[in-house]
Motif scaffolding. Structure first.
Motif, PDB file in Angstrom:
ATOM      1  N   SER A   1       0.798  -1.222   0.000  1.00  0.00           N
ATOM      2  CA  SER A   1       0.000   0.000   0.000  1.00  0.00           C
ATOM      3  C   SER A   1       0.829   1.270   0.000  1.00  0.00           C
ATOM      4  O   SER A   1       0.329   2.329  -0.366  1.00  0.00           O
ATOM      5  CB  SER A   1      -0.927   0.013   1.227  1.00  0.00           C
ATOM      6  OG  SER A   1      -1.807  -1.084   1.206  1.00  0.00           O
ATOM      7  N   VAL A   2       2.079   1.187   0.450  1.00  0.00           N
ATOM      8  CA  VAL A   2       2.914   2.385   0.485  1.00  0.00           C
ATOM      9  C   VAL A   2       3.650   2.539  -0.837  1.00  0.00           C
ATOM     10  O   VAL A   2       3.748   1.609  -1.633  1.00  0.00           O
ATOM     11  CB  VAL A   2       3.920   2.330   1.656  1.00  0.00           C
ATOM     12  CG1 VAL A   2       3.188   2.337   2.985  1.00  0.00           C
ATOM     13  CG2 VAL A   2       4.832   1.113   1.550  1.00  0.00           C
ATOM     14  N   ASP A   3       4.180   3.732  -1.057  1.00  0.00           N
ATOM     15  CA  ASP A   3       4.880   4.011  -2.307  1.00  0.00           C
ATOM     16  C   ASP A   3       6.317   3.517  -2.289  1.00  0.00           C
ATOM     17  O   ASP A   3       6.902   3.263  -3.337  1.00  0.00           O
ATOM     18  CB  ASP A   3       4.859   5.515  -2.579  1.00  0.00           C
ATOM     19  CG  ASP A   3       3.441   6.045  -2.681  1.00  0.00           C
ATOM     20  OD1 ASP A   3       2.714   5.597  -3.579  1.00  0.00           O
ATOM     21  OD2 ASP A   3       3.051   6.888  -1.854  1.00  0.00           O
ATOM     22  N   GLY A   4       6.887   3.401  -1.096  1.00  0.00           N
ATOM     23  CA  GLY A   4       8.258   2.923  -0.991  1.00  0.00           C
ATOM     24  C   GLY A   4       8.514   2.341   0.381  1.00  0.00           C
ATOM     25  O   GLY A   4       7.862   2.706   1.362  1.00  0.00           O
ATOM     26  N   VAL A   5       9.459   1.411   0.444  1.00  0.00           N
ATOM     27  CA  VAL A   5       9.824   0.749   1.702  1.00  0.00           C
ATOM     28  C   VAL A   5      11.334   0.799   1.849  1.00  0.00           C
ATOM     29  O   VAL A   5      12.067   0.454   0.915  1.00  0.00           O
ATOM     30  CB  VAL A   5       9.364  -0.725   1.717  1.00  0.00           C
ATOM     31  CG1 VAL A   5       9.923  -1.450   2.939  1.00  0.00           C
ATOM     32  CG2 VAL A   5       7.847  -0.827   1.682  1.00  0.00           C
ATOM     33  N   THR A   6      11.801   1.244   3.006  1.00  0.00           N
ATOM     34  CA  THR A   6      13.206   1.041   3.338  1.00  0.00           C
ATOM     35  C   THR A   6      13.273  -0.011   4.438  1.00  0.00           C
ATOM     36  O   THR A   6      12.328  -0.187   5.204  1.00  0.00           O
ATOM     37  CB  THR A   6      13.902   2.332   3.823  1.00  0.00           C
ATOM     38  OG1 THR A   6      13.373   2.721   5.094  1.00  0.00           O
ATOM     39  CG2 THR A   6      13.718   3.448   2.816  1.00  0.00           C
ATOM     40  N   ALA A   7      14.378  -0.713   4.486  1.00  0.00           N
ATOM     41  CA  ALA A   7      14.607  -1.715   5.528  1.00  0.00           C
ATOM     42  C   ALA A   7      15.975  -1.450   6.124  1.00  0.00           C
ATOM     43  O   ALA A   7      16.887  -0.991   5.430  1.00  0.00           O
ATOM     44  CB  ALA A   7      14.539  -3.121   4.945  1.00  0.00           C
ATOM     45  N   ILE A   8      16.139  -1.726   7.413  1.00  0.00           N
ATOM     46  CA  ILE A   8      17.384  -1.350   8.079  1.00  0.00           C
ATOM     47  C   ILE A   8      18.513  -2.340   7.833  1.00  0.00           C
ATOM     48  O   ILE A   8      19.609  -2.169   8.367  1.00  0.00           O
ATOM     49  CB  ILE A   8      17.170  -1.121   9.587  1.00  0.00           C
ATOM     50  CG1 ILE A   8      16.686  -2.393  10.280  1.00  0.00           C
ATOM     51  CG2 ILE A   8      16.184   0.012   9.807  1.00  0.00           C
ATOM     52  CD1 ILE A   8      16.594  -2.244  11.797  1.00  0.00           C
ATOM     53  N   SER A   9      18.249  -3.336   7.019  1.00  0.00           N
ATOM     54  CA  SER A   9      19.304  -4.247   6.563  1.00  0.00           C
ATOM     55  C   SER A   9      18.804  -4.941   5.306  1.00  0.00           C
ATOM     56  O   SER A   9      17.594  -5.015   5.055  1.00  0.00           O
ATOM     57  CB  SER A   9      19.646  -5.286   7.640  1.00  0.00           C
ATOM     58  OG  SER A   9      18.535  -6.128   7.899  1.00  0.00           O
ATOM     59  N   ALA A  10      19.732  -5.444   4.517  1.00  0.00           N
ATOM     60  CA  ALA A  10      19.345  -6.214   3.332  1.00  0.00           C
ATOM     61  C   ALA A  10      18.641  -7.496   3.753  1.00  0.00           C
ATOM     62  O   ALA A  10      17.779  -8.006   3.025  1.00  0.00           O
ATOM     63  CB  ALA A  10      20.580  -6.525   2.490  1.00  0.00           C
ATOM     64  N   ASP A  11      19.001  -8.021   4.919  1.00  0.00           N
ATOM     65  CA  ASP A  11      18.357  -9.223   5.430  1.00  0.00           C
ATOM     66  C   ASP A  11      16.856  -9.001   5.583  1.00  0.00           C
ATOM     67  O   ASP A  11      16.044  -9.840   5.170  1.00  0.00           O
ATOM     68  CB  ASP A  11      18.981  -9.599   6.777  1.00  0.00           C
ATOM     69  CG  ASP A  11      18.426 -10.888   7.343  1.00  0.00           C
ATOM     70  OD1 ASP A  11      18.770 -11.964   6.817  1.00  0.00           O
ATOM     71  OD2 ASP A  11      17.640 -10.818   8.308  1.00  0.00           O
ATOM     72  N   VAL A  12      16.463  -7.873   6.150  1.00  0.00           N
ATOM     73  CA  VAL A  12      15.040  -7.559   6.319  1.00  0.00           C
ATOM     74  C   VAL A  12      14.386  -7.309   4.961  1.00  0.00           C
ATOM     75  O   VAL A  12      13.275  -7.777   4.697  1.00  0.00           O
ATOM     76  CB  VAL A  12      14.858  -6.341   7.244  1.00  0.00           C
ATOM     77  CG1 VAL A  12      13.387  -5.927   7.308  1.00  0.00           C
ATOM     78  CG2 VAL A  12      15.381  -6.646   8.641  1.00  0.00           C
ATOM     79  N   ALA A  13      15.072  -6.582   4.084  1.00  0.00           N
ATOM     80  CA  ALA A  13      14.511  -6.281   2.763  1.00  0.00           C
ATOM     81  C   ALA A  13      14.255  -7.557   1.971  1.00  0.00           C
ATOM     82  O   ALA A  13      13.184  -7.730   1.366  1.00  0.00           O
ATOM     83  CB  ALA A  13      15.453  -5.359   1.993  1.00  0.00           C
ATOM     84  N   ASN A  14      15.220  -8.456   1.966  1.00  0.00           N
ATOM     85  CA  ASN A  14      15.071  -9.704   1.212  1.00  0.00           C
ATOM     86  C   ASN A  14      13.959 -10.570   1.787  1.00  0.00           C
ATOM     87  O   ASN A  14      13.217 -11.223   1.050  1.00  0.00           O
ATOM     88  CB  ASN A  14      16.392 -10.470   1.206  1.00  0.00           C
ATOM     89  CG  ASN A  14      17.456  -9.763   0.394  1.00  0.00           C
ATOM     90  OD1 ASN A  14      17.154  -8.986  -0.507  1.00  0.00           O
ATOM     91  ND2 ASN A  14      18.716 -10.014   0.713  1.00  0.00           N
ATOM     92  N   ARG A  15      13.855 -10.569   3.099  1.00  0.00           N
ATOM     93  CA  ARG A  15      12.794 -11.357   3.728  1.00  0.00           C
ATOM     94  C   ARG A  15      11.420 -10.794   3.369  1.00  0.00           C
ATOM     95  O   ARG A  15      10.476 -11.538   3.092  1.00  0.00           O
ATOM     96  CB  ARG A  15      13.001 -11.342   5.243  1.00  0.00           C
ATOM     97  CG  ARG A  15      11.938 -12.086   6.011  1.00  0.00           C
ATOM     98  CD  ARG A  15      12.019 -13.603   5.800  1.00  0.00           C
ATOM     99  NE  ARG A  15      10.777 -14.239   6.185  1.00  0.00           N
ATOM    100  CZ  ARG A  15      10.339 -14.334   7.443  1.00  0.00           C
ATOM    101  NH1 ARG A  15      11.061 -13.847   8.435  1.00  0.00           N
ATOM    102  NH2 ARG A  15       9.194 -14.938   7.698  1.00  0.00           N
ATOM    103  N   LEU A  16      11.294  -9.475   3.362  1.00  0.00           N
ATOM    104  CA  LEU A  16      10.023  -8.849   3.016  1.00  0.00           C
ATOM    105  C   LEU A  16       9.633  -9.172   1.576  1.00  0.00           C
ATOM    106  O   LEU A  16       8.481  -9.499   1.288  1.00  0.00           O
ATOM    107  CB  LEU A  16      10.107  -7.339   3.216  1.00  0.00           C
ATOM    108  CG  LEU A  16       8.818  -6.549   2.977  1.00  0.00           C
ATOM    109  CD1 LEU A  16       7.746  -6.945   3.985  1.00  0.00           C
ATOM    110  CD2 LEU A  16       9.086  -5.050   3.058  1.00  0.00           C
ATOM    111  N   LEU A  17      10.594  -9.102   0.669  1.00  0.00           N
ATOM    112  CA  LEU A  17      10.314  -9.424  -0.731  1.00  0.00           C
ATOM    113  C   LEU A  17       9.903 -10.883  -0.897  1.00  0.00           C
ATOM    114  O   LEU A  17       9.071 -11.216  -1.745  1.00  0.00           O
ATOM    115  CB  LEU A  17      11.540  -9.115  -1.591  1.00  0.00           C
ATOM    116  CG  LEU A  17      11.820  -7.625  -1.825  1.00  0.00           C
ATOM    117  CD1 LEU A  17      13.215  -7.423  -2.392  1.00  0.00           C
ATOM    118  CD2 LEU A  17      10.773  -7.023  -2.758  1.00  0.00           C
ATOM    119  N   ALA A  18      10.480 -11.757  -0.075  1.00  0.00           N
ATOM    120  CA  ALA A  18      10.103 -13.170  -0.137  1.00  0.00           C
ATOM    121  C   ALA A  18       8.687 -13.387   0.381  1.00  0.00           C
ATOM    122  O   ALA A  18       7.944 -14.228  -0.139  1.00  0.00           O
ATOM    123  CB  ALA A  18      11.094 -14.008   0.672  1.00  0.00           C
TER     124      ALA A  18
END
Length: 560
Positions: free
Chosen positions: A276-293
């Motif tokens: 629903s948001v226009d952009g997401v930042t994550a405080i580590s690549a680990d969190v970003a990759n998990r969210l994308l999964a």
């Protein structure tokens, strides 16, 4: 001004300052009228976009209004100078199915002119709706424009932990960037003591509850949105909504929720918010990759890993004595060597496991006490297991001491005076404690996993949560000054590489990137029940499914 005629002979009446209807704009208007006989008015309206664009509206507005006289045969003659009668005439044309078009321009002469008519209520509402053409027309910003940012500070409670550091340190750094015009802090009545310094910047101000501010470029949630926030409210505050995901700990652990149903609702909310948001930042690549999964329909180019800064701890120094909250622990220690465990007693912090590691270290011939510092949480706590283990502890080579939340001074004293810090957490988005200890010269042991492995990159750490692996590493830190100093040096090197100014620069870069992109279809919805239904409808629609391959191709092209 004399009546105009289009090239196809449509007669026009013009209301407003004729000087604003330049030759170029007059050509635009007459061409627009000739494009479709249903167009009954064309309005010159001040826009906030980077260019000039036509948008269909529900009523005329702006500084100049051109009216097609041929509509009079349908709805009657144009009334004389009577605002109410004129508004009624415009409404009558709309009720006949005729159209009112707005020519949006960012030029200063239009922006400075007085409006003949304000936006109709429906048009004003739809400017804030990302699914509308009006929103799309207004959203594109010029690259050189300084940004206004609203920042949600709901999480700034009485205690300062990593989540609070993120908000305060980021605001401090962002306020020094020349690309920022203003920062509006929302969601808090007053700043806690540790955040009072934010008001020292002329670019930062607190928005009082109920206060209305002009729509900002960006609304940023430094902590992921949960039930306390409604993304629908954010749409009125900013053209783009960006949130930061700190971790997926509550997403993973069922015990942190009151029921299986509550857990399922929370998990669904986190996925839907990401869409629903226009952009997401994550405080580590680990969190970003998990969210994308977890959210495969999330566009990867809208997710940006941005590790936290660490230089807020560089100036930390060890006080000579702690505050009164450590008096009892200090007396019980009596000058003995001790290991520190910092963190609330959430189960994933593994404080019961830490006790087992400490007991193994004692058995290996390294006498030391153990200090467990952190709040007791009402649910999902390891307190029962901790109490049971300590109740049967009989090894005289070390005693255990527990205390609650510490002041910043006491926390610094504890970290600086510990022989080592034991940080056995098995779920983190970043993990600040080892760096906080290192800046004060104290080594730490922690598992080589996820964000700690990604960012710290330290050799020789435990590879899994086994008592033997942790005890072996901790024994080495206690027995060898060389090993302890190397661990500290490795972490201090990481601290030097991660600054809050660098974080702020990367965040503002991402703000500009997201502002330059159109909103995605799913960003039109928020976190309410109605929004959830709307999002489900979008994701199950034929259009969304049919364009899936195109989105994948676009993503591949952007990565090349």
């Amino acid at each position: 001004m004399e009546p105009l005629k289009t090239s196809r002979g449509r007669a026009l009446q013009v209301l407003g300052d004729p000087a604003l209807l330049t030759m170029d704009r007059m050509a635009e208007f007459t061409k627009r009228f000739d494009s479709d006989p249903r167009i009954v008015t064309c309005s010159l309206v001040a826009g906030t976009g980077a260019g000039e664009v036509w948008v269909r509206a529900t009523a005329p507005a702006g500084v100049v209004i051109a009216i097609a006289e041929d509509a009079q045969d349908l709805v009657g003659p144009l009334p004389p100078d009577d605002d109410a009668a004129l508004a009624a005439w415009f409404l009558a044309t709309a009720e006949r199915g005729l159209w009112h078009d707005h020519f949006l321009t960012h030029h200063r002469d239009v922006a400075k002119a007085s409006a003949l008519m304000e936006l109709a209520a429906m048009d004003a509402q739809e400017v804030l709706d990302p699914s509308s053409a009006a929103f799309a027309a207004q959203e594109m910003r010029g690259p050189s424009r300084r940004l206004t940012v609203a920042i949600d500070a709901t999480w700034l409670g009485p205690y300062e932990t990593g989540a609070q550091v993120l908000t305060t340190a980021a605001i401090t750094a962002m306020a020094t960037d020349e690309r920022i015009d203003s920062i509006y802090v929302i969601g808090v009545k007053e700043l806690p003591a540790y955040a009072q310094h934010l008001m020292e910047s002329d670019r930062v101000r607190i928005v009082a509850p109920g206060e209305v501010i002009a729509q900002c470029d960006i609304v940023w949630y430094p902590n992921q949105i949960d039930g306390r926030s409604n993304i629908g409210d954010a749409r009125a505050l900013g053209r783009r909504v960006i949130t930061t995901y700190l971790d997926l700990i509550a997403y993973d652990i069922p015990r942190y929720h009151g029921s299986p149903e509550a857990w399922g609702t929370y998990r669904a909310l986190q996925r839907r918010i990401a869409l629903s948001v226009d952009g997401v930042t994550a405080i580590s690549a680990d969190v970003a990759n998990r969210l994308l999964a977890e959210v495969p329909r999330l566009e990867p180019q809208r997710v940006h890993p941005l590790p936290l800064g660490l230089d807020h701890i560089v100036g930390a120094s060890a006080p000579e004595a702690p505050d009164a909250d450590l008096d009892q622990v200090l007396a019980a220690l009596g000058g003995k060597r001790f290991i520190a465990v910092l963190g609330n007693d959430f189960q994933h912090k593994n404080r019961d496991f830490a006790i087992a590691v400490w007991q193994r270290v004692l058995q290996a011939g390294q006498p030391c006490d153990l200090v467990l510092a952190g709040l007791h949480v009402k649910s999902s706590s390891s307190k029962v297991a901790e109490d049971a283990m300590l109740a049967t502890h009989v090894d005289l080579r070390g005693g255990a001491h527990t205390t609650g939340h510490l002041t910043g001074r006491s926390r610094a004293w504890l970290l600086a005076n510990a022989a080592a810090v034991l940080y056995p957490s098995s779920a983190e988005g970043f993990g600040l404690v080892p760096y906080e200890a290192a800046i004060l010269g104290t080594p730490s042991t922690f598992a080589d996993f996820g964000p700690l492995k990604e960012i710290a990159g330290v050799a020789g750490l435990p590879r899994q949560w086994s008592v033997e692996a942790f005890a072996t590493d901790l024994e080495q830190l206690l027995a060898s000054d060389t090993a302890a100093q190397q661990r500290v040096a490795d972490l201090q090197r990481v601290i030097a590489e991660h600054t809050w100014q660098g974080f702020a620069t990367g965040l503002i870069d991402f703000f500009q990137l997201i502002l330059a992109r159109p909103t995605v279809l799913t960003s039109a919805v928020g976190g309410t029940a109605a929004d959830t239904a709307a999002l489900a409808s979008i994701l199950s629609s034929r259009t969304w499914r049919a364009t899936a391959s195109l989105r994948k191709v676009g993503s591949k092209l952007r990565r090349k």
